[in-house]
Write a protein that holds these residues in place. Structure first.
Motif, PDB file in Angstrom:
ATOM      1  N   ASP A  68      -0.760  17.893  -4.986  1.00 37.76           N
ATOM      2  CA  ASP A  68      -1.350  16.745  -4.309  1.00 37.76           C
ATOM      3  C   ASP A  68      -0.861  15.432  -4.917  1.00 37.76           C
ATOM      4  O   ASP A  68      -0.528  15.364  -6.103  1.00 37.76           O
ATOM      5  CB  ASP A  68      -2.878  16.798  -4.413  1.00 37.76           C
ATOM      6  CG  ASP A  68      -3.466  17.998  -3.697  1.00 37.76           C
ATOM      7  OD1 ASP A  68      -2.802  18.509  -2.759  1.00 37.76           O
ATOM      8  OD2 ASP A  68      -4.569  18.438  -4.074  1.00 37.76           O
ATOM      9  N   TYR A  69      -0.858  14.403  -4.085  1.00 36.61           N
ATOM     10  CA  TYR A  69      -0.546  13.061  -4.572  1.00 36.61           C
ATOM     11  C   TYR A  69      -1.598  12.633  -5.598  1.00 36.61           C
ATOM     12  O   TYR A  69      -2.747  13.069  -5.560  1.00 36.61           O
ATOM     13  CB  TYR A  69      -0.539  12.055  -3.424  1.00 36.61           C
ATOM     14  CG  TYR A  69       0.664  12.138  -2.523  1.00 36.61           C
ATOM     15  CD1 TYR A  69       1.856  11.522  -2.870  1.00 36.61           C
ATOM     16  CD2 TYR A  69       0.600  12.817  -1.307  1.00 36.61           C
ATOM     17  CE1 TYR A  69       2.971  11.591  -2.038  1.00 36.61           C
ATOM     18  CE2 TYR A  69       1.706  12.886  -0.470  1.00 36.61           C
ATOM     19  CZ  TYR A  69       2.885  12.268  -0.842  1.00 36.61           C
ATOM     20  OH  TYR A  69       3.973  12.341  -0.015  1.00 36.61           O
ATOM     21  N   GLU A 114       3.808   3.251  -5.260  1.00 38.40           N
ATOM     22  CA  GLU A 114       2.643   3.031  -4.406  1.00 38.40           C
ATOM     23  C   GLU A 114       2.491   1.547  -4.061  1.00 38.40           C
ATOM     24  O   GLU A 114       2.398   1.190  -2.882  1.00 38.40           O
ATOM     25  CB  GLU A 114       1.371   3.527  -5.094  1.00 38.40           C
ATOM     26  CG  GLU A 114       0.110   3.371  -4.251  1.00 38.40           C
ATOM     27  CD  GLU A 114      -1.135   3.900  -4.944  1.00 38.40           C
ATOM     28  OE1 GLU A 114      -2.205   3.943  -4.302  1.00 38.40           O
ATOM     29  OE2 GLU A 114      -1.062   4.277  -6.132  1.00 38.40           O
ATOM     30  N   TRP A 121       4.337   5.927   3.307  1.00 38.62           N
ATOM     31  CA  TRP A 121       3.759   6.391   4.576  1.00 38.62           C
ATOM     32  C   TRP A 121       4.683   7.370   5.298  1.00 38.62           C
ATOM     33  O   TRP A 121       4.218   8.275   6.012  1.00 38.62           O
ATOM     34  CB  TRP A 121       3.425   5.203   5.483  1.00 38.62           C
ATOM     35  CG  TRP A 121       4.604   4.484   6.066  1.00 38.62           C
ATOM     36  CD1 TRP A 121       5.328   3.484   5.497  1.00 38.62           C
ATOM     37  CD2 TRP A 121       5.197   4.708   7.355  1.00 38.62           C
ATOM     38  NE1 TRP A 121       6.334   3.061   6.332  1.00 38.62           N
ATOM     39  CE2 TRP A 121       6.268   3.789   7.487  1.00 38.62           C
ATOM     40  CE3 TRP A 121       4.922   5.579   8.403  1.00 38.62           C
ATOM     41  CZ2 TRP A 121       7.072   3.736   8.624  1.00 38.62           C
ATOM     42  CZ3 TRP A 121       5.717   5.531   9.550  1.00 38.62           C
ATOM     43  CH2 TRP A 121       6.780   4.610   9.644  1.00 38.62           C
ATOM     44  N   GLU A 123       6.551   9.631   3.882  1.00 41.72           N
ATOM     45  CA  GLU A 123       6.279  10.938   3.262  1.00 41.72           C
ATOM     46  C   GLU A 123       4.976  11.524   3.769  1.00 41.72           C
ATOM     47  O   GLU A 123       4.921  12.678   4.205  1.00 41.72           O
ATOM     48  CB  GLU A 123       6.165  10.772   1.744  1.00 41.72           C
ATOM     49  CG  GLU A 123       7.456  10.735   0.985  1.00 41.72           C
ATOM     50  CD  GLU A 123       7.202  10.637  -0.513  1.00 41.72           C
ATOM     51  OE1 GLU A 123       8.068  10.109  -1.205  1.00 41.72           O
ATOM     52  OE2 GLU A 123       6.137  11.088  -0.975  1.00 41.72           O
ATOM     53  N   GLN A 124       3.937  10.714   3.713  1.00 40.85           N
ATOM     54  CA  GLN A 124       2.598  11.228   4.001  1.00 40.85           C
ATOM     55  C   GLN A 124       2.383  11.526   5.478  1.00 40.85           C
ATOM     56  O   GLN A 124       1.733  12.514   5.825  1.00 40.85           O
ATOM     57  CB  GLN A 124       1.554  10.216   3.531  1.00 40.85           C
ATOM     58  CG  GLN A 124       1.486  10.044   2.025  1.00 40.85           C
ATOM     59  CD  GLN A 124       0.422   9.048   1.618  1.00 40.85           C
ATOM     60  OE1 GLN A 124       0.406   7.902   2.056  1.00 40.85           O
ATOM     61  NE2 GLN A 124      -0.497   9.478   0.758  1.00 40.85           N
ATOM     62  N   GLU A 125       2.916  10.681   6.332  1.00 45.17           N
ATOM     63  CA  GLU A 125       2.626  10.810   7.764  1.00 45.17           C
ATOM     64  C   GLU A 125       3.749  11.437   8.585  1.00 45.17           C
ATOM     65  O   GLU A 125       3.506  11.941   9.678  1.00 45.17           O
ATOM     66  CB  GLU A 125       2.319   9.419   8.339  1.00 45.17           C
ATOM     67  CG  GLU A 125       1.144   8.718   7.675  1.00 45.17           C
ATOM     68  CD  GLU A 125       0.947   7.312   8.203  1.00 45.17           C
ATOM     69  OE1 GLU A 125       1.362   7.038   9.361  1.00 45.17           O
ATOM     70  OE2 GLU A 125       0.406   6.462   7.471  1.00 45.17           O
ATOM     71  N   ARG A 148       5.182  11.680  -6.030  1.00 41.32           N
ATOM     72  CA  ARG A 148       5.873  11.449  -4.757  1.00 41.32           C
ATOM     73  C   ARG A 148       6.736  12.651  -4.405  1.00 41.32           C
ATOM     74  O   ARG A 148       7.281  13.337  -5.265  1.00 41.32           O
ATOM     75  CB  ARG A 148       6.732  10.186  -4.858  1.00 41.32           C
ATOM     76  CG  ARG A 148       5.961   8.870  -4.939  1.00 41.32           C
ATOM     77  CD  ARG A 148       5.410   8.458  -3.589  1.00 41.32           C
ATOM     78  NE  ARG A 148       6.411   8.350  -2.572  1.00 41.32           N
ATOM     79  CZ  ARG A 148       6.992   7.203  -2.189  1.00 41.32           C
ATOM     80  NH1 ARG A 148       6.636   6.062  -2.772  1.00 41.32           N
ATOM     81  NH2 ARG A 148       7.880   7.177  -1.225  1.00 41.32           N
ATOM     82  N   LYS A 149       6.890  12.896  -3.097  1.00 39.51           N
ATOM     83  CA  LYS A 149       7.659  14.043  -2.613  1.00 39.51           C
ATOM     84  C   LYS A 149       9.103  13.630  -2.328  1.00 39.51           C
ATOM     85  O   LYS A 149       9.651  13.860  -1.249  1.00 39.51           O
ATOM     86  CB  LYS A 149       6.991  14.610  -1.352  1.00 39.51           C
ATOM     87  CG  LYS A 149       5.506  14.943  -1.546  1.00 39.51           C
ATOM     88  CD  LYS A 149       5.270  15.891  -2.716  1.00 39.51           C
ATOM     89  CE  LYS A 149       3.815  16.259  -2.903  1.00 39.51           C
ATOM     90  NZ  LYS A 149       3.006  15.210  -3.503  1.00 39.51           N
TER      91      LYS A 149
END
Length: 323
Positions: A68-69, A114, A121, A123-125, A148-149
């Motif tokens: 997880d982040y 961040e 965004w 990466e996350q979305e 971070r991915k």
């Protein structure tokens, strides 16, 4: 007798091999110069040198994190007040990139991964990955902690086509009451000394940092297409671009911070010759798209949200109107 003769031949071969090894060892040991020096005499290390690429992959590049982040979110002081440039990039890129999934980005000047991030965004979305480059050691350690991915590198992008160590400005103690509301934004002005303003240099400490050509980093990862390249390297943007083959890595969208606004038109004209079209601008922040790119077709037929002060296709809107 045949057996004895065979053993004799074998012994002679062994002796000859051992003699050759000894002679080679004597030659190497007696040579007063190293392979490193002899290679250096040929000139700077090329961007695609196999050993350099292997070194970057094994010693410099940090793989995407798992799990997880670990983001501060609303606790991040730097997110309490969004800068106009943050709003501009967020709205413009969301329009250009739309629902594109699985793309690859490069963000140079990534800070802590961040605060002021233009790629988190994605990466996350949207399931993107990419490369995060940050020369400031303190910021980079915080970036790694965010999980971070994307690949990450604690280097600066070289303004040369070869690796080198250069002087980098480093914020001294945070200046009082601004340190808390700005958070890691306080470190956003750090950059190579040769491109820094007198004010920044006067307020800084200095450190020597490793600089690496962006081409070397991309080749070490085997990247063939960059959907989004964000360059915020405090004045070194032009030098970095001069040594980056935008066609070789199929760069699609380019975001630049160009503080010297009087030079912007020259920069835009130069990139136009390299196949890019300016589509959005807010003072020192520029967004360009490769002609014929899939993202060029994503530009709306009406203007983007008013806060971004950007564009209809082939019309550039600025803070003062359109051109």
């Amino acid at each position: 007798m045949g057996g004895l003769g065979g053993r004799g031949v074998a012994m002679r071969v062994v002796v000859m091999v051992m003699a050759a090894v000894v002679l080679l060892s004597i030659t190497i040991l007696s040579r007063p110069y190293s392979d490193h020096l002899l290679l250096s005499l040929e000139g700077p290390l090329p961007t695609d040198h196999p050993e350099l690429l292997r070194y970057l992959r094994q010693e410099v590049l940090v793989p995407p994190a798992t799990g997880d982040y670990n983001l501060l979110g609303r606790k991040n002081a730097a997110l309490l007040k969004m800068e106009k440039s943050e709003v501009f990039y967020n709205e413009t890129l969301r329009t250009l990139l739309a629902d594109k999934r699985g793309g690859f980005f490069v963000e140079a000047g990534a800070l802590d991964g961040e605060s002021m991030s233009n790629t988190l965004w994605l990466e996350q979305e949207r399931g993107w990955t990419g490369l995060l480059v940050e020369a400031d050691r303190t910021a980079f350690l915080a970036l790694r902690d965010k999980r971070r991915k994307a690949w990450a590198a604690n280097v600066c992008l070289a303004p040369t086509p070869f690796p080198a160590k250069m002087l980098f400005t480093q914020s001294s103690h945070a200046p009082g009451p601004l340190s808390k509301p700005l958070g890691f934004k306080m470190r956003a002005m750090n950059g190579l000394v040769q491109y820094s303003t007198k004010q920044v240099v006067g307020d800084s400490w200095f450190q020597r940092v490793q600089c690496v050509a962006l081409e070397s980093l991309l080749m070490s990862l085997g990247v063939q297409r960059v959907d989004l390249l964000v360059l915020d390297v405090e004045g070194a943007e032009q030098a970095v671009l001069n040594h980056l083959d935008l066609d070789k890595f199929n760069v699609q969208v380019l975001c630049l911070e160009w503080k010297k606004q009087a030079e912007q038109q020259v920069v835009v004209d130069d990139l136009a010759q390299r196949g890019f079209e300016l589509v959005a601008r807010l003072r020192e922040d520029l967004v360009l798209v490769r002609r014929g790119s899939e993202y060029a077709t994503r530009l709306p037929t009406t203007t983007l949200p008013k806060a971004s002060e950007t564009v209809t296709p082939r019309t550039v809107h600025t803070a003062g109107g359109s051109t």
